[in-house]
Motif scaffolding. Structure first.
Motif, PDB file in Angstrom:
ATOM      1  N   LEU A 198     -57.549   8.083  89.185  1.00  0.00           N
ATOM      2  CA  LEU A 198     -57.971   8.316  87.866  1.00  0.00           C
ATOM      3  C   LEU A 198     -57.178   7.621  86.845  1.00  0.00           C
ATOM      4  N   LEU A 199     -55.888   7.717  86.884  1.00  0.00           N
ATOM      5  CA  LEU A 199     -54.753   7.072  86.123  1.00  0.00           C
ATOM      6  C   LEU A 199     -54.986   5.504  86.322  1.00  0.00           C
ATOM      7  N   ALA A 200     -55.090   5.047  87.361  1.00  0.00           N
ATOM      8  CA  ALA A 200     -55.371   3.751  87.589  1.00  0.00           C
ATOM      9  C   ALA A 200     -56.484   3.089  86.969  1.00  0.00           C
ATOM     10  N   ALA A 201     -57.524   3.883  87.033  1.00  0.00           N
ATOM     11  CA  ALA A 201     -59.031   3.645  86.331  1.00  0.00           C
ATOM     12  C   ALA A 201     -58.512   3.555  84.764  1.00  0.00           C
ATOM     13  N   PHE A 202     -57.862   4.608  84.506  1.00  0.00           N
ATOM     14  CA  PHE A 202     -57.481   4.641  82.981  1.00  0.00           C
ATOM     15  C   PHE A 202     -56.765   3.438  82.572  1.00  0.00           C
ATOM     16  N   VAL A 203     -55.659   3.051  83.268  1.00  0.00           N
ATOM     17  CA  VAL A 203     -54.833   1.839  82.918  1.00  0.00           C
ATOM     18  C   VAL A 203     -55.733   0.724  82.936  1.00  0.00           C
ATOM     19  N   ARG A 204     -56.494   0.321  83.794  1.00  0.00           N
ATOM     20  CA  ARG A 204     -57.587  -0.812  84.123  1.00  0.00           C
ATOM     21  C   ARG A 204     -58.280  -0.575  82.622  1.00  0.00           C
ATOM     22  N   ALA A 205     -58.987   0.515  82.455  1.00  0.00           N
ATOM     23  CA  ALA A 205     -59.850   0.246  81.083  1.00  0.00           C
ATOM     24  C   ALA A 205     -59.121  -0.091  80.058  1.00  0.00           C
ATOM     25  N   TYR A 206     -58.102   0.534  79.646  1.00  0.00           N
ATOM     26  CA  TYR A 206     -57.026   0.211  78.620  1.00  0.00           C
ATOM     27  C   TYR A 206     -56.714  -1.085  78.454  1.00  0.00           C
ATOM     28  N   GLN A 207     -56.136  -1.781  79.520  1.00  0.00           N
ATOM     29  CA  GLN A 207     -55.698  -3.071  79.697  1.00  0.00           C
ATOM     30  C   GLN A 207     -57.051  -4.169  79.635  1.00  0.00           C
ATOM     31  N   ALA A 208     -58.210  -3.831  79.815  1.00  0.00           N
ATOM     32  CA  ALA A 208     -59.323  -4.562  79.983  1.00  0.00           C
ATOM     33  C   ALA A 208     -59.854  -4.508  78.281  1.00  0.00           C
ATOM     34  N   ARG A 209     -59.391  -3.420  77.506  1.00  0.00           N
ATOM     35  CA  ARG A 209     -59.815  -3.495  76.139  1.00  0.00           C
ATOM     36  C   ARG A 209     -58.714  -3.919  75.129  1.00  0.00           C
ATOM     37  N   SER A 210     -57.641  -3.883  75.394  1.00  0.00           N
ATOM     38  CA  SER A 210     -56.432  -4.251  74.533  1.00  0.00           C
ATOM     39  C   SER A 210     -55.583  -5.555  75.062  1.00  0.00           C
ATOM     40  N   GLY A 211     -55.856  -5.806  76.415  1.00  0.00           N
ATOM     41  CA  GLY A 211     -54.986  -6.966  76.744  1.00  0.00           C
ATOM     42  C   GLY A 211     -53.411  -6.351  77.097  1.00  0.00           C
ATOM     43  N   LEU A 212     -52.944  -5.131  76.817  1.00  0.00           N
ATOM     44  CA  LEU A 212     -51.720  -4.278  77.238  1.00  0.00           C
ATOM     45  C   LEU A 212     -51.845  -3.149  77.962  1.00  0.00           C
ATOM     46  N   GLU A 213     -50.474  -2.928  78.511  1.00  0.00           N
ATOM     47  CA  GLU A 213     -50.646  -1.626  79.491  1.00  0.00           C
ATOM     48  C   GLU A 213     -50.207  -0.417  78.432  1.00  0.00           C
ATOM     49  N   PRO A 214     -51.048   0.566  78.929  1.00  0.00           N
ATOM     50  CA  PRO A 214     -50.739   1.879  78.113  1.00  0.00           C
ATOM     51  C   PRO A 214     -49.416   2.452  78.290  1.00  0.00           C
ATOM     52  N   ASP A 215     -48.878   3.098  77.369  1.00  0.00           N
ATOM     53  CA  ASP A 215     -47.619   3.893  77.281  1.00  0.00           C
ATOM     54  C   ASP A 215     -47.777   4.924  78.082  1.00  0.00           C
ATOM     55  N   ILE A 216     -46.807   5.291  78.932  1.00  0.00           N
ATOM     56  CA  ILE A 216     -47.096   6.418  79.855  1.00  0.00           C
ATOM     57  C   ILE A 216     -47.444   7.609  79.349  1.00  0.00           C
ATOM     58  N   THR A 217     -47.006   8.045  78.190  1.00  0.00           N
ATOM     59  CA  THR A 217     -47.175   9.203  77.448  1.00  0.00           C
ATOM     60  C   THR A 217     -48.871   9.207  77.177  1.00  0.00           C
ATOM     61  N   LEU A 218     -49.555   8.424  76.977  1.00  0.00           N
ATOM     62  CA  LEU A 218     -51.110   8.378  77.145  1.00  0.00           C
ATOM     63  C   LEU A 218     -51.523   9.195  78.167  1.00  0.00           C
ATOM     64  N   CYS A 219     -50.941   8.920  79.386  1.00  0.00           N
ATOM     65  CA  CYS A 219     -51.477   9.086  80.767  1.00  0.00           C
ATOM     66  C   CYS A 219     -51.548  10.660  80.580  1.00  0.00           C
ATOM     67  N   TYR A 220     -50.568  11.402  79.808  1.00  0.00           N
ATOM     68  CA  TYR A 220     -50.218  13.033  79.887  1.00  0.00           C
ATOM     69  C   TYR A 220     -51.682  13.370  78.967  1.00  0.00           C
ATOM     70  N   ALA A 221     -52.345  12.526  78.095  1.00  0.00           N
ATOM     71  CA  ALA A 221     -53.313  12.951  77.531  1.00  0.00           C
ATOM     72  C   ALA A 221     -54.618  12.772  78.170  1.00  0.00           C
ATOM     73  N   ALA A 222     -54.942  11.529  78.794  1.00  0.00           N
ATOM     74  CA  ALA A 222     -55.825  11.253  79.382  1.00  0.00           C
ATOM     75  C   ALA A 222     -56.492  11.814  80.554  1.00  0.00           C
ATOM     76  N   LEU A 223     -55.353  12.126  81.472  1.00  0.00           N
ATOM     77  CA  LEU A 223     -55.879  12.998  82.654  1.00  0.00           C
ATOM     78  C   LEU A 223     -56.141  14.430  82.572  1.00  0.00           C
ATOM     79  N   PRO A 224     -55.741  15.232  81.741  1.00  0.00           N
ATOM     80  CA  PRO A 224     -56.373  16.742  81.388  1.00  0.00           C
ATOM     81  C   PRO A 224     -57.590  16.477  80.923  1.00  0.00           C
ATOM     82  N   LEU A 225     -57.891  15.445  79.811  1.00  0.00           N
ATOM     83  CA  LEU A 225     -59.131  15.516  79.212  1.00  0.00           C
ATOM     84  C   LEU A 225     -60.244  14.988  80.082  1.00  0.00           C
ATOM     85  N   ALA A 226     -59.934  14.046  80.835  1.00  0.00           N
ATOM     86  CA  ALA A 226     -61.047  13.732  82.017  1.00  0.00           C
ATOM     87  C   ALA A 226     -61.282  14.779  82.803  1.00  0.00           C
TER      88      ALA A 226
END
Length: 161
Positions: free
Chosen positions: A19-47
């Motif tokens: 799931l985190l890899a899917a999040f990173v892929r989507a984030y990178q596809a939209r912004s061209g950048l990698e997400p900050d690790i702290t965003l993973c701590y918000a995204a996973l529990p929400l999903a």
């Protein structure tokens, strides 16, 4: 008949790392950048939060974080508790993802995707419910990237860094 809910399966590090890899892929596809690790701590529990699954209805990648939060203010109720209670699960998912070369953490504390071939083959083997969770974390990746900085994302959700 009583339906059992398998918390262990939902918090499996391999599943959560995917799931985190899917999040990173989507984030990178939209912004061209990698997400900050702290965003993973918000995204996973929400999903993963089953009680929030309905809030993703009638949304798309273009909806945006602020609009999603505006439509469903219930998301922010106990959100800090939800994030704090899932710290261990997210940490284990990140560890598993790094050890299995699915993701990596760079020197700036950003999460990069190492291998996306696993994600492409995984979708064919998912149940409808699991596919929806992957769709939801994909949306979160796009929404977080559109929001701008990590601080902006956390501020929108009423969380503190």
């Amino acid at each position: 008949m009583e339906i059992a809910h398998d918390i262990f399966a939902e918090t499996n590090p391999a599943y959560c790392a995917s799931l985190l890899a899917a999040f990173v892929r989507a984030y990178q596809a939209r912004s061209g950048l990698e997400p900050d690790i702290t965003l993973c701590y918000a995204a996973l529990p929400l999903a993963l939060s089953g009680d929030l699954a309905k809030t993703f209805g009638r949304t798309s990648r273009k909806t945006g974080l602020l609009e999603w939060l505006r439509r469903s203010p219930v998301i922010q109720i106990r959100l800090a508790d939800r994030v704090n209670e899932s710290l261990e699960i997210v940490t284990e998912a990140i560890r598993f993802g790094c050890f299995s070369n699915l993701i990596e953490i760079n020197i700036d504390g950003r999460v990069a995707l190492c291998s996306s071939h696993v994600l492409r083959h995984l979708n064919a083997h998912l149940s409808q419910e699991m596919q929806e969770i992957f769709d939801n974390i994909d949306r979160l990746g796009h929404w977080f990237a559109l929001a701008g900085s990590t601080r902006t994302v956390f501020n929108m959700m009423g969380l503190e860094l």
